[in-house]
Design a protein around this motif. Structure first.
Motif: not given
Ligand code: FAD
Ligand code: FES
Ligand code: FES
Lengths: 334, 164
Positions: A5-8, A10, A53
Motif C-alpha cells: 500500500d502506498f499513496q502516489v 504527482r 511519480d
C-alpha cells in the motif's frame, strides 16, 4: 503478487518534487519508468508510504545541446537516447550501451536516471518475500547473513546497469537537486561500492540531469555485454572502452589518448579501470596493434572484476569474459 | 487502503474508475474495465504478455501504475480490430500459426502493431528486434515472422487495389 500500500504523489515541477521529498523524507521513493521499482515493490523489497511519480515533470525530460556538451534530463527514456542524432554521432558508446538494456519495449519506459540509480542485484535478493523468508533474510534486506559469502558481513550484490560504464568513460556529471540547492557530482562519486546501499544519494535527493562534457564528444568507443539471451537479460558482465586518436582515423596506426575502460555487473559498483587507462595511454593503435592493446585492457579489467555467485553463470566465467569483452571492444574499433 | 478516483482514456473511451493508488494498469484494465485481452504471464516484468500502447508506444502494463497513465491514450488489444473485424495482422497470425496457445498473442500484437505504424515495410532485422521484447513458448517465432510479412503484403495489396 500485489504491490504494498502506498499513496502516489504527482508533482509538475522540480521545486514541487524536492519539497515533497523533504516533507516525506525516509517514507518516500521516486518512481521514474518504474521498470526496476515496480517489480521490486511487488517482491516487497521496497515498501514506501509514498511514491513520487516524476513522469509529469516536463523539465526533467529531453536532451539539450550546448557549447558545454550535452545535457540529458533524468526522465529521458532510453528509447529517446538511442534515437538521438547527437548521441549517435558524438557519444556513440552511450548509444551502444543503451541498446543492450533489457528489451525495446522496456526501453520505451526505462529512463536514464533510473538506469544510473538502479539497485544492486543478487539471486538471493531479487526474489519474493516468501522465497527470501524461507531461505533466511540477508544483509541487503531484512536480515544479517550472506548466502553468497557465508559468514561475511558485507553485501556483494552486483551493480547491473549497462549505461553507467559508458557514462563513466564519457566523464558524465550529475546534476542533483535537494532542499539545500543544486550540486554537480561526477558520476563515479555516486557509487558507494557497498552492495547493501549502493548509492550515495539521500532520500531527499532528486537526480535532475546528466551532463556529458564537450571534451568527450567524438571519442571512439564500444560497449560489450555478457548475457544469456540476446534480449531482456541483465548484464552478467559488461565493459565499455573509449579513447581518442591524433590521426582521427582508428585504422591508421595512431596513438591512443584519453583512454578509459569501465566495467559493470561484476562488482557492487560500476568501476573505471584506472590502471588500464594509465598503461594504454600513448600506446599505438591500429589493425596490427589493436590485438596487443586489447590483451592489456582485458587483463587489467579482469583484475578489477570481483564477481561472486550473485547471478547466473560462474564467477570464474564472468571474470574471464570481462577480459574477453574488453579485448573485443577494442578490436571492434580497429 | 482508501480508493481514489481516476480518469483513463482506453481505446478511445473515457472511464472514471475508483481504484486503490497502488493499482497496476494491467489489473485496472482486467479487473475494473473487464478488458482481459492483456495478460499477466510473469511476475518480474520480463515476458511482454501485458503489453499495451501508451500514446501509441508499446509499454508493459504490469510495470505502470494506473494513476500515472491519466491524460494519456491507452490502447489494448481490444482496440486494434478494424471496424469490428480482425485487423490484417490478426488475420495473418491465425492463418500462419503465429498464435498457438494464444497467451502471448495480445502482447505481440501490440508490439508489432506499433512497429508497423512506425515502419510499414520493416526489414527482417527490424522485425526480429521488435519481437525480442516478447516471449512465446509455443511458436518458435518463425510463424510469427511469416504472419507479419503476410500482413504487410495484404496491406500493400489492399492499398494498390484501392488506388486502381
Ligand atoms: C526484464 C527486465 C530486464 C532488464 N534488463 C536490464 C538490462 O539489461 N540492463 C539494465 O541496465 N537494466 C535492465 N533492467 C532494469 C531497468 O529496466 C533499467 O535499469 C531502467 O533504466 C531503469 O529505469 P526506470 O526509469 O524504469 O527506473 P525506476 O524503476 O523508475 O527507478 C529505479 C531506481 O532509481 C530511482 N530513481 C529513478 N529516477 C530517479 C531520479 N531522477 N532521482 C533519484 N532517484 C531516481 C528509483 O527510486 C528506483 O530506486 C531490466 C528490467 C527488467 C524488468
Ligand atoms: S506480465 Fe510479464 S511483462 Fe508484464
Ligand atoms: S502461442 Fe503460446 S506462448 Fe506464444
Amino acid at each position: 503478487m500485489s504491490l504494498p500500500d502506498f499513496q502516489v504523489l504527482r508533482p509538475r515541477t522540480n521545486a514541487e518534487a524536492v519539497e515533497l521529498l523533504a516533507r516525506h523524507a525516509g517514507d518516500i521513493r521516486i518512481i521514474a519508468g518504474g521498470t526496476d521499482l515496480v517489480p521490486s515493490m511487488r517482491q516487497k523489497l521496497f515498501t514506501p508510504k509514498f511514491v513520487l511519480d516524476i513522469r509529469a515533470i516536463a523539465e526533467l525530460n529531453g536532451i539539450r545541446e550546448s557549447a558545454a556538451g550535452l545535457s540529458i534530463g533524468a526522465m529521458t527514456t532510453l528509447a529517446a537516447i538511442e534515437r538521438h542524432p547527437a548521441i549517435r554521432k558524438n557519444y556513440s558508446v552511450l548509444r551502444e550501451a543503451t541498446i543492450t538494456v533489457a528489451s525495446p519495449v522496456i526501453r520505451n519506459m526505462a529512463t536514464l536516471g533510473g538506469n544510473i540509480c538502479l539497485d544492486t542485484r543478487c539471486l538471493w535478493y531479487n526474489q519474493s518475500l516468501a522465497w527470501r523468508k524461507s531461505c533466511g533474510f540477508c544483509i541487503k534486506k531484512d536480515g544479517n547473513l550472506c548466502h553468497v559469502a557465508p559468514g561475511g558481513t558485507k553485501c556483494w550484490a552486483a551493480f547491473s546497469a549497462d549505461t553507467p560504464p559508458a557514462l563513466l568513460c564519457l566523464g558524465a556529471q550529475l546534476e542533483i537537486l535537494s532542499p539545500q540547492g543544486v550540486r554537480i557530482v561526477p558520476l563515479q562519486d555516486l557509487y558507494s561500492g557497498a552492495g547493501e546501499a549502493p548509492l550515495k544519494l539521500a532520500s531527499t535527493d532528486l537526480l535532475a540531469a546528466i551532463h556529458l562534457p564537450a571534451a568527450s564528444s567524438g571519442l571512439h568507443g564500444a560497449y560489450k555485454k555478457l548475457r544469456i539471451r540476446g534480449s531482456i537479460d541483465y548484464p552478467l558482465a559488461g565493459v565499455a572502452v573509449t579513447f581518442r586518436n591524433g590521426a582521427g582515423n582508428p585504422t591508421a596506426n595512431s596513438i591512443m589518448k584519453d583512454v578509459r575502460v569501465a566495467i559493470t555487473a561484476v562488482n557492487p559498483a560500476p568501476l573505471l579501470v584506472r590502471e588500464a587507462a594509465k598503461q594504454l595511454e600513448g600506446k599505438p593503435f591500429g589493425e596490427a596493434t589493436a590485438e596487443l592493446a586489447g590483451e592489456l585492457a582485458g587483463e587489467l579489467a579482469a583484475k578489477s572484476a570481483r564477481p561472486l555467485t550473485t547471478s547466473a553463470l560462474t564467477p570464474e566465467y564472468r571474470k574471464e569474459m570481462v577480459r574477453v569483452l574488453a579485448k573485443r571492444a577494442l578490436l571492434s574499433l580497429a | 487502503m482508501s480508493k481514489i478516483l481516476i480518469m483513463l482514456n482506453v481505446n478511445g473511451r473515457s472511464h472514471e474508475i475508483a481504484c486503490e493508488p497502488n493499482t497496476l494498469l494491467l489489473d485496472c484494465l482486467r479487473q475494473d474495465l473487464g478488458l482481459t485481452g492483456s495478460k499477466r504471464a510473469c511476475d518480474d516484468s520480463s515476458c511482454g504478455a501485458c503489453t499495451v500502447q501508451i500514446d501509441g508506444v508499446p509499454m508493459l502494463s504490469c510495470a505502470l501504475l494506473a494513476v500515472s497513465c491519466q491524460g494519456q491514450r491507452i490502447t489494448t488489444i481490444e482496440g486494434v480490430a478494424e471496424h469490428g473485424s480482425l485487423s490484417a495482422l490478426q488475420k495473418a497470425y491465425s492463418d500462419w500459426g503465429g498464435s498457438q496457445c494464444g497467451y502471448c498473442t495480445p502482447g505481440f500484437m501490440m508490439t508489432v502493431n506499433a512497429l508497423l505504424s512506425e515502419t510499414p515495410d520493416p526489414t527482417d532485422e527490424q522485425i526480429g528486434a521488435a519481437l525480442s521484447s516478447n516471449l512465446c513458448r509455443c511458436t518458435g517465432y518463425v510463424q510469427m515472422i511469416q504472419a507479419i510479412k503476410a500482413a504487410i503484403r495484404a496491406e500493400q495489396q489492399g492499398r494498390a487495389a484501392k488506388r486502381a
